[in-house]
Design an enzyme around this catalytic site. Structure first.
Site, short mmCIF file in Angstrom:
data_model
loop_
_atom_site.label_atom_id
_atom_site.label_comp_id
_atom_site.label_asym_id
_atom_site.label_seq_id
_atom_site.Cartn_x
_atom_site.Cartn_y
_atom_site.Cartn_z
N GLU A 1 8.09 31.71 29.46
CA GLU A 1 6.66 31.70 29.13
C GLU A 1 5.80 30.96 30.14
O GLU A 1 4.62 30.73 29.89
CB GLU A 1 6.41 31.07 27.75
CG GLU A 1 7.14 31.67 26.59
CD GLU A 1 6.85 30.94 25.28
OE1 GLU A 1 6.01 30.01 25.28
OE2 GLU A 1 7.45 31.31 24.26
N ALA A 2 6.37 30.50 31.26
CA ALA A 2 5.68 29.63 32.22
C ALA A 2 5.56 28.20 31.73
O ALA A 2 4.81 27.40 32.29
CB ALA A 2 4.29 30.17 32.58
#
Length: 338
Positions: free
Chosen positions: A306-307
């Site tokens: 998801e970063a």
């Protein structure tokens, strides 16, 4: 301005002709660092990060005020091989969660003062099973690269890209193995938590894909077409666009770094504007970072994607730049420099 991408060769040309750091800004930032009210090297890596950032932002006294986080989502036909502990439907469900602000990345982006965008890429049409043929056609790959290319805000001063895609540690492992060699087992990890039998199956799938496409892979874009996913290609497109726009990038975990590796294997120096945000708990991420020559800023055992790790690392880079640009020099402070 970003050039138009009408073909994969246009992308290759843009990547090969991408600008370098501004030497005057780099020299100025390095000179300023020697004049700040601290002993030489006292801020460790923060000093190098600030100078590096200033060179890319073309300023000897830069600021970070407009970071952007982009999460790309895609589905993978290879999940039909049973490579994930979760069903593909979770990808779309998580996209809704991102859009409603309920995921970890939403909290971390907000904390960093970052704009966050989510791009779902044809979730109802997964890529092909790469053990049966190429994951994407050339046209499909170009469309995914373009999605990332156009998602970058030109006014951003820092970029983080991440992904959501059930099963995507499998194409990431295949890409890493195709680009750097070794055995499939060296690059294949547990992802979302498959058991021993699941890991053995996943390793088999990666090995079959590599055997099928070995002769077709000449550079990183070929690898993306044969083995990648839309969200992985979109991350590569966004990282490349950031380079054209002089926007530094913080790389996230194993999957993001696999996308970045495809750029590195397509044009020399393609990742000079990037730093590694963290080393994740995915087994092969440390080896991939070593191959890319990137030392992570953080190592917290994260394995969410998801970063999230890179978004957390925004704080480190902000700290580096704040010290560099906000501290007084010895002359300004009236302090003896010894």
């Amino acid at each position: 301005m970003l050039p138009q991408l009408s073909s994969l060769d246009d992308f290759r040309a843009a990547l090969s002709g991408a600008p370098a750091q501004d030497q005057a800004a780099l020299d100025g930032a390095a000179a300023r660092n020697t004049q700040l009210t601290k002993p030489p090297g006292a801020l460790g890596r923060l000093e190098d990060l600030a100078v590096w950032y200033g060179g890319w932002r073309r300023s000897d006294r830069p600021e970070i005020s407009a970071p952007q986080v982009i999460v790309f989502a895609g589905n993978h036909g290879v999940t039909a091989q049973g490579v994930s502990a979760f069903p593909a439907e979770v990808t779309a469900q998580m996209v809704i969660n991102f859009e409603h602000g309920g995921a970890a990345i939403n909290q971390l982006a907000r904390l960093a003062g970052a704009r966050m965008d989510v791009h779902a890429l044809e979730l109802d049409r997964p890529t092909a099973d790469f053990t049966q043929g190429p994951a994407m056609s050339g046209k499909e790959l170009l469309a995914a690269l373009q999605a990332g290319w156009s998602a970058v805000d030109p006014s951003a001063d820092l970029l983080v890209v991440g992904e959501m895609g059930i099963g995507n540690t499998t194409p990431a492992a295949a890409l890493a193995c195709a680009l750097f060699g070794g055995e499939a087992a060296e690059w294949t990890g547990r992802g979302t938590g498959v058991d021993d039998a699941g890991l053995a199956n996943k390793t088999r799938v990666v090995a079959e894909g590599l055997a099928l496409h070995k002769e077709a892979i000449k550079d990183g874009l070929d690898a993306l077409a044969c083995l990648g996913g839309r969200e992985i290609a979109a991350m590569a497109g966004a990282i490349a666009a950031a380079r054209i726009l002089h926007i530094p990038v913080i790389l996230d975990g194993f999957i993001c770094c696999a996308a970045a590796a495809c750029l590195a294997h397509t044009a020399e120096g393609a990742l000079d504007h990037t730093v590694a945000g963290h080393q994740s708990a995915e087994g092969a991420h440390a080896a991939l970072l070593q191959k890319l020559g990137k030392e992570p800023l953080l190592a917290l055992g994260l394995r969410l994607g998801e970063a999230s790790g890179a978004a957390l690392a925004i704080q480190v880079l902000k700290g580096a730049v704040a010290c560099h640009s906000g501290m007084a020099t010895f002359a300004e402070a009236g302090v003896s420099d010894g």
